[in-house]
Design a protein around this motif. Structure first.
Motif, PDB file in Angstrom:
ATOM      1  N   UNK A 294     -14.280   3.319  -6.633  1.00  0.00           N
ATOM      2  CA  UNK A 294     -13.405   4.478  -6.434  1.00  0.00           C
ATOM      3  C   UNK A 294     -14.082   5.737  -6.950  1.00  0.00           C
ATOM      4  N   UNK A 295     -13.731   6.872  -6.325  1.00  0.00           N
ATOM      5  CA  UNK A 295     -14.351   8.138  -6.716  1.00  0.00           C
ATOM      6  C   UNK A 295     -13.581   9.307  -6.111  1.00  0.00           C
ATOM      7  N   UNK A 296     -13.991  10.489  -6.489  1.00  0.00           N
ATOM      8  CA  UNK A 296     -13.511  11.721  -5.882  1.00  0.00           C
ATOM      9  C   UNK A 296     -14.151  11.821  -4.492  1.00  0.00           C
ATOM     10  N   UNK A 297     -13.352  11.963  -3.466  1.00  0.00           N
ATOM     11  CA  UNK A 297     -13.887  11.992  -2.103  1.00  0.00           C
ATOM     12  C   UNK A 297     -14.460  13.361  -1.718  1.00  0.00           C
TER      13      UNK A 297
ATOM     14  N   UNK B 186     -21.548  11.943  -3.745  1.00  0.00           N
ATOM     15  CA  UNK B 186     -21.682  10.621  -3.119  1.00  0.00           C
ATOM     16  C   UNK B 186     -20.794  10.509  -1.885  1.00  0.00           C
ATOM     17  N   UNK B 187     -19.601  11.093  -1.946  1.00  0.00           N
ATOM     18  CA  UNK B 187     -18.695  11.054  -0.799  1.00  0.00           C
ATOM     19  C   UNK B 187     -19.256  11.860   0.364  1.00  0.00           C
ATOM     20  N   UNK B 188     -19.883  12.985   0.066  1.00  0.00           N
ATOM     21  CA  UNK B 188     -20.509  13.777   1.140  1.00  0.00           C
ATOM     22  C   UNK B 188     -21.640  12.986   1.787  1.00  0.00           C
TER      23      UNK B 188
ATOM     24  N   UNK C  86      -3.025   2.955   0.680  1.00  0.00           N
ATOM     25  CA  UNK C  86      -2.188   2.018  -0.090  1.00  0.00           C
ATOM     26  C   UNK C  86      -3.022   1.306  -1.159  1.00  0.00           C
ATOM     27  N   UNK C  87      -4.238   0.873  -0.793  1.00  0.00           N
ATOM     28  CA  UNK C  87      -5.103   0.201  -1.758  1.00  0.00           C
ATOM     29  C   UNK C  87      -5.549   1.175  -2.853  1.00  0.00           C
ATOM     30  N   UNK C  88      -5.863   2.419  -2.457  1.00  0.00           N
ATOM     31  CA  UNK C  88      -6.245   3.434  -3.445  1.00  0.00           C
ATOM     32  C   UNK C  88      -5.088   3.742  -4.383  1.00  0.00           C
ATOM     33  N   UNK C  89      -3.877   3.867  -3.834  1.00  0.00           N
ATOM     34  CA  UNK C  89      -2.688   4.115  -4.663  1.00  0.00           C
ATOM     35  C   UNK C  89      -2.484   2.990  -5.672  1.00  0.00           C
ATOM     36  N   UNK C  90      -2.609   1.746  -5.195  1.00  0.00           N
ATOM     37  CA  UNK C  90      -2.383   0.590  -6.072  1.00  0.00           C
ATOM     38  C   UNK C  90      -3.391   0.571  -7.215  1.00  0.00           C
ATOM     39  N   UNK C  91      -4.664   0.828  -6.918  1.00  0.00           N
ATOM     40  CA  UNK C  91      -5.647   0.842  -7.997  1.00  0.00           C
ATOM     41  C   UNK C  91      -5.417   2.019  -8.939  1.00  0.00           C
TER      42      UNK C  91
ATOM     43  N   UNK D 121      -4.438  11.803  -6.637  1.00  0.00           N
ATOM     44  CA  UNK D 121      -4.782  13.041  -5.924  1.00  0.00           C
ATOM     45  C   UNK D 121      -5.198  12.724  -4.490  1.00  0.00           C
ATOM     46  N   UNK D 122      -4.911  13.608  -3.551  1.00  0.00           N
ATOM     47  CA  UNK D 122      -5.252  13.330  -2.158  1.00  0.00           C
ATOM     48  C   UNK D 122      -6.765  13.233  -1.910  1.00  0.00           C
ATOM     49  N   UNK D 123      -7.551  13.796  -2.804  1.00  0.00           N
ATOM     50  CA  UNK D 123      -9.011  13.796  -2.654  1.00  0.00           C
ATOM     51  C   UNK D 123      -9.683  12.630  -3.389  1.00  0.00           C
ATOM     52  N   UNK D 124      -8.921  11.669  -3.845  1.00  0.00           N
ATOM     53  CA  UNK D 124      -9.463  10.588  -4.658  1.00  0.00           C
ATOM     54  C   UNK D 124      -9.145   9.257  -3.979  1.00  0.00           C
ATOM     55  N   UNK D 125     -10.128   8.365  -3.907  1.00  0.00           N
ATOM     56  CA  UNK D 125      -9.865   7.075  -3.289  1.00  0.00           C
ATOM     57  C   UNK D 125     -11.051   6.150  -3.355  1.00  0.00           C
ATOM     58  N   UNK D 126     -10.917   5.028  -2.702  1.00  0.00           N
ATOM     59  CA  UNK D 126     -11.939   3.995  -2.777  1.00  0.00           C
ATOM     60  C   UNK D 126     -12.806   3.908  -1.546  1.00  0.00           C
ATOM     61  N   UNK D 127     -13.932   3.210  -1.738  1.00  0.00           N
ATOM     62  CA  UNK D 127     -14.865   2.895  -0.667  1.00  0.00           C
ATOM     63  C   UNK D 127     -15.196   1.412  -0.743  1.00  0.00           C
ATOM     64  N   UNK D 128     -15.428   0.848   0.431  1.00  0.00           N
ATOM     65  CA  UNK D 128     -15.777  -0.567   0.532  1.00  0.00           C
ATOM     66  C   UNK D 128     -17.166  -0.698   1.143  1.00  0.00           C
ATOM     67  N   UNK D 129     -18.059  -1.370   0.424  1.00  0.00           N
ATOM     68  CA  UNK D 129     -19.366  -1.702   0.967  1.00  0.00           C
ATOM     69  C   UNK D 129     -19.251  -3.098   1.572  1.00  0.00           C
TER      70      UNK D 129
END
Length: 193
Positions: free
Chosen positions: A57-60, A64-66, A99-104, A150-158
């Motif tokens: 998870x990170x700030x989108x 890294x998100x860019x 939903x997964x980002x919210x849960x974490x 925050x709307x700009x925060x969430x997860x990534x899946x490799x």
């Protein structure tokens, strides 16, 4: 001996959790921008499995998100010095669901939640005091209430297509075991050290 990479990863990760003094879930995340310029930093693994891939998870709006928006490929590296082992993972990257980002996010400590609101990750900061003032503003803003994601925060899946398990051996005669995705299956092989 495990014959699929996720079973072997689980075994090695369990060993690391028992032996590493700090953050056995720390992994180097390597990305590259549209021009191919690489960048690497440490992040924390927050979920994994055959159906989940490897999640962080990170700030989108971060660097890294860019990079991931321009080039949705990444490499991960776990290095467990106490075990003299490392695991390299390469694959495609997709955002996890809201939903997964919210849960974490709901499982994070309150100060970490507030920090996600206060930080403009990867952007220039004139002084530490500016960040601390923004953090205090968030404390006041959410006083007495739950802190939403925050709307700009969430997860990534490799989602891996290549995983290498490296085990140190005497005289640099290391063992390198590799798994490559072949459709719905994994093909196993070995590499010279």
């Amino acid at each position: 001996m495990a014959d699929d990479p996720f079973t072997l990863f689980d075994s090695w990760f369990t060993d690391a959790q028992a032996s590493e003094p700090n953050d056995p879930n720390a992994m180097a995340l390597a990305t590259a921008d549209a021009k191919g310029r690489p960048s690497v930093r440490m992040v924390l693994l927050k979920g994994h499995g055959p159906d989940d891939g490897f999640v962080f998870y990170t700030n989108r709006e971060s660097a890294k998100a860019h990079d991931l928006a321009e080039n949705a490929q990444a490499s991960l590296l776990f290095h467990w010095k106490s075990l003299r082992r490392q695991i390299r993972i390469e694959g495609s990257v997709t955002p996890v669901s809201d939903a997964e980002s919210d849960a974490y996010f709901a499982t994070r400590g309150r100060d970490s939640q507030l920090g996600a609101w206060a930080s403009e990750q990867s952007r220039p900061l004139d002084a530490r005091e500016t960040f601390e003032a923004r953090f205090a503003e968030m404390q006041a803003r959410f006083d007495g209430q739950d802190v939403p994601r925050p709307p700009h925060w969430g997860g990534y899946r490799v989602t891996p297509d290549h995983i290498e398990f490296w085990q140190d051996r005497a005289h640099r005669l290391h063992e390198r075991r590799v798994f490559d995705r072949d459709g719905d299956h994994w093909r196993e092989g070995m590499l010279y050290p």
